[in-house]
Enzyme design. Structure first.
Site, PDB file in Angstrom:
ATOM      1  N   GLU A 369       0.883  -1.353   0.354  1.00 28.00           N
ATOM      2  CA  GLU A 369       0.094   0.066  -0.073  1.00 28.00           C
ATOM      3  C   GLU A 369       0.641   1.473   0.415  1.00 28.00           C
ATOM      4  O   GLU A 369       0.541   2.502  -0.445  1.00 28.00           O
ATOM      5  CB  GLU A 369      -0.678   0.157   0.874  1.00 28.00           C
ATOM      6  N   HIS A 400       5.978 -26.371   3.114  1.00 26.89           N
ATOM      7  CA  HIS A 400       4.670 -28.064   2.758  1.00 26.89           C
ATOM      8  C   HIS A 400       3.463 -27.205   0.987  1.00 26.89           C
ATOM      9  O   HIS A 400       2.741 -28.056   0.599  1.00 26.89           O
ATOM     10  CB  HIS A 400       4.158 -28.600   3.673  1.00 26.89           C
ATOM     11  N   LYS A 524     -13.877   2.010  -3.387  1.00 26.23           N
ATOM     12  CA  LYS A 524     -14.602   2.639  -2.563  1.00 26.23           C
ATOM     13  C   LYS A 524     -15.453   3.085  -3.025  1.00 26.23           C
ATOM     14  O   LYS A 524     -16.920   3.289  -2.693  1.00 26.23           O
ATOM     15  CB  LYS A 524     -13.750   3.387  -1.523  1.00 26.23           C
TER      16      LYS A 524
HETATM   17  O1  LIG Z   1      -8.625   3.322  10.221  1.00 21.08           O
HETATM   18  P1  LIG Z   1      -9.703   3.533   8.933  1.00 21.08           P
HETATM   19  O2  LIG Z   1     -10.260   5.164   8.105  1.00 21.08           O
HETATM   20  O3  LIG Z   1     -10.779   3.047   8.683  1.00 21.08           O
HETATM   21  O4  LIG Z   1      -8.829   3.048   7.702  1.00 21.08           O
HETATM   22  C1  LIG Z   1      -8.285   1.737   7.044  1.00 21.08           C
HETATM   23  C2  LIG Z   1      -8.287   1.538   6.395  1.00 21.08           C
HETATM   24  O5  LIG Z   1      -8.595   1.503   5.204  1.00 21.08           O
HETATM   25  C3  LIG Z   1      -8.542   1.679   3.756  1.00 21.08           C
HETATM   26  O6  LIG Z   1      -8.969   1.958   3.229  1.00 21.08           O
HETATM   27  C4  LIG Z   1      -6.673   2.723   3.586  1.00 21.08           C
HETATM   28  O7  LIG Z   1      -6.612   2.059   2.360  1.00 21.08           O
HETATM   29  C5  LIG Z   1      -6.195   1.433   4.542  1.00 21.08           C
HETATM   30  O8  LIG Z   1      -4.939   2.136   4.765  1.00 21.08           O
HETATM   31  C6  LIG Z   1      -5.986   2.472   6.044  1.00 21.08           C
HETATM   32  O9  LIG Z   1      -5.310   1.280   6.571  1.00 21.08           O
END
Ligand SMILES: O=P(O)(O)OC[C@H]1O[C@H](O)[C@H](O)[C@@H](O)[C@@H]1O
EC number: 5.3.1.9
Length: 560
Positions: A369, A400, A524
């Site tokens: 990432e 294995h 997202k």
């Molecule tokens: O901690 P949050 O804001 O819920 O994010 C949780 C995760 O979501 C994402 O999609 C990012 O790619 C991550 O880097 C992050 O750790």
């Protein structure tokens, strides 16, 4: 960072030198390097903060390292390290510092960032976390029906899950004695399968949830949290003769950890059950602060502070050691050499200690990432490779499973072997201790044997008789070995910080920003659009034929 000048790394003089140098080494087998340089262990091994880093099985020589140091200098690594640690806005696309190292500064340190000393605030957040931990460890945290809490379920994903999950598993032996027993669990997946399992087994009266999300907008986590809240409300509000208010249930059964207190409040987390941190802590670097609450719950605050101290020892080494002695820089340079000059783009992480079961999964996020990027910090497309494909598994189990490919496949792969030197001293029963120590020796023997076979191929066999082709091992697969004196909170802290800084140095040389993750955002957004269509609130005709077919298949299944 790289770029004191605006030159991309592949135009730097040392890059060109390394390209020519690689041609001279390209066909030299690792066994030849060991044959001609018997002192490779002394030349390529370094020890710091309870860790030994053996880079002698990399396919390089002294000249390679010299050229790589020149590359690192030309790319501006020393000044970039200074910029990172002093709180400059190294995360250029989000215009902010990346100050995870500030989370592990000792309380007598000072770090002024843009006119403000942040160390006191960091330690205040640790103190607040300690207060919650102490209440739970004293059995003083009561659920809505008055019973002491026995189970804590962390609801988070990515950086709000992988670090705490990995560390709590690795350090489970360090649970403090004589505390009220609290078991910590993790649920991350948006499909609810992990959560559903806990809900079927746990008692709502004695269970609390930690809603762990830097942004407090991550749908995966919020959907798990909503399900958990409904479960608690339906079980507890009607419990016993006197009804219990929904407000009390949410208050007593949720802790929030986030950089957004407003959103926590909006969701219903009580003010005094909120732990906060700062936008300048990246999600995948956040386990060192309040996101580390599950770690502190498992190992206790004293061990959590040891964990921070181990990381800080690595930070100081990173800041102060010359490049030739600097473990994170050396580890980074090995990676640059493999990816950009030997064209090795697969990297396997292989711990020989069951406690490090989740270490590879954690590193997958940290490395891929951070450095899975293809534009420079100035936004120009790049034409050289960056982060390799990285994956891993406990080494003894992987032997294995996929080691066949490492030994006889067609892909060059670099491996990181990780193991503790000492283990099982604390086991009380002498017979069990003796047996377990034998098993530890067995694991180490396998760890050392595998890196040797990967290096030498079938020349590792003393009897060098003729072998049919299908039994030939070509060897020549490079590897790194990291030995921990023993696995403790401090050495684990150092190990993680070693990899964090390695990732940073590579990003500097590749001239990319390791602290953003815009590629994740698009997924997202599209998922939100797709969900609308699945819920019959969007326009299916906009979709491509495959996505349309998949959605229609789902709709058809709903009719059955
Ligand atoms: O901690 P949050 O804001 O819920 O994010 C949780 C995760 O979501 C994402 O999609 C990012 O790619 C991550 O880097 C992050 O750790």
């Amino acid at each position: 960072m790289a770029s004191a000048s605006s030159a991309t790394p592949d135009t730097l003089p040392a890059w060109q030198t390394l390209k020519h140098h690689a041609e001279t080494l390209q066909h030299v087998h690792l066994k030849t390097l060991f044959g001609t340089e018997p002192s490779r262990w002394e030349s390529f091994t370094r020890q710091v903060a309870g860790l030994t880093l053996d880079l002698s099985k990399q396919r390089w020589d002294d000249d390679t390292l010299e050229h790589l140091f020149t590359l690192a200098s030309e790319a501006g690594v020393p000044s970039a390290i200074e910029a990172l640690l002093s709180g400059k806005r190294v995360n250029v696309s989000e215009n902010r510092p990346a100050l995870h190292t500030a989370l592990r500064l000792p309380d007598d340190a000072t770090l002024e960032v843009e006119g403000e000393d942040i160390v006191a605030a960091v330690h205040e957040s640790l103190a607040q976390m300690e207060r919650l931990v102490s209440r739970l460890h004293a059995g003083q945290w009561r659920g809505a029906t008055g019973k002491p809490i026995r189970h804590v379920v962390n609801l988070g994903v990515g950086g709000s899950d992988l670090g705490p999950l990995m560390v709590t598993h690795a350090l489970a032996d360090f649970r403090p004695k004589d505390i009220h027993p609290v078991e910590v669990h993790f649920a991350s997946t948006m499909d609810g399968s992990q959560l559903a399992d806990y809900l079927s087994r746990l008692n709502p009266e004695t269970t609390i949830f930690v809603l762990s999300s830097k942004s407090f907008t991550t749908i995966d986590t919020l959907s798990n949290a909503n399900t958990a809240r409904e479960w608690l409300l339906s079980r507890l509000t009607q419990h016993g003769a006197t009804p219990i208010s929904a407000e009390l249930v949410v208050r007593q059964h949720f802790i929030g950890v986030s950089a957004s207190p407003e959103k926590m409040t909006e969701w219903g987390i009580a003010d005094d059950h909120q732990l906060t941190f700062w936008e300048w802590v990246g999600g995948r670097y956040s386990l060192w602060g309040t996101i580390g609450l599950p770690i502190a719950l498992v190992v206790g605050m004293a061990n959590f502070r040891e964990f921070l101290a181990g990381a800080h020892a690595m930070d100081r080494h990173f800041a102060e050691a010359e490049m030739a002695e600097n473990l994170p820089v050396l580890l980074a340079l090995a990676g640059i050499w493999n990816v950009n000059f030997l064209d090795i783009r697969a990297h396997s992480i292989l711990p020989y200690d069951g406690r490090l079961e989740y270490f590879a999964a954690y590193l997958e996020q940290l490395e891929m990432e951070s450095n899975g990027k293809s534009v420079t910090r100035q936004g120009q497309p790049i034409n050289y490779s960056t982060c390799p494909v990285l994956w891993g598994q406990l080494g003894p189990n992987a032997q294995h499973a996929f080691y066949q490919l490492l030994h006889q496949g067609t892909q060059p792969v670099v491996c990181d072997f990780i193991a503790p030197l000492k283990r099982y001293d604390e086991v009380e029963d002498p017979d069990t201790r003796r047996h377990l120590k034998t098993q530890h020796r067995l694991a180490l023997a396998n760890c050392f044997a595998q890196s040797r076979v990967l290096m030498l191929g079938d020349d590792a066999l003393e009897d060098d008789g003729p072998r049919p082709e299908h039994k030939r091992y070509r060897g020549n697969q490079p590897s790194t070995t990291v030995l921990l004196d023993q696995l403790t909170p401090a050495t684990l802290g150092s190990l993680i910080a070693l990899y964090e800084h390695k990732v940073f140095v590579q990003a500097v040389i590749w001239d990319i920003n390791p602290f953003d993750q815009w590629g994740v955002e698009l997924g997202k957004q599209i998922a939100t659009d797709t969900q609308k269509i699945i819920d019959h609130e969007g326009d299916l005709s906009r979709m491509d034929a495959s996505s349309k077919g998949l959605i229609e298949a789902f709709w058809a299944s709903e009719q059955e």
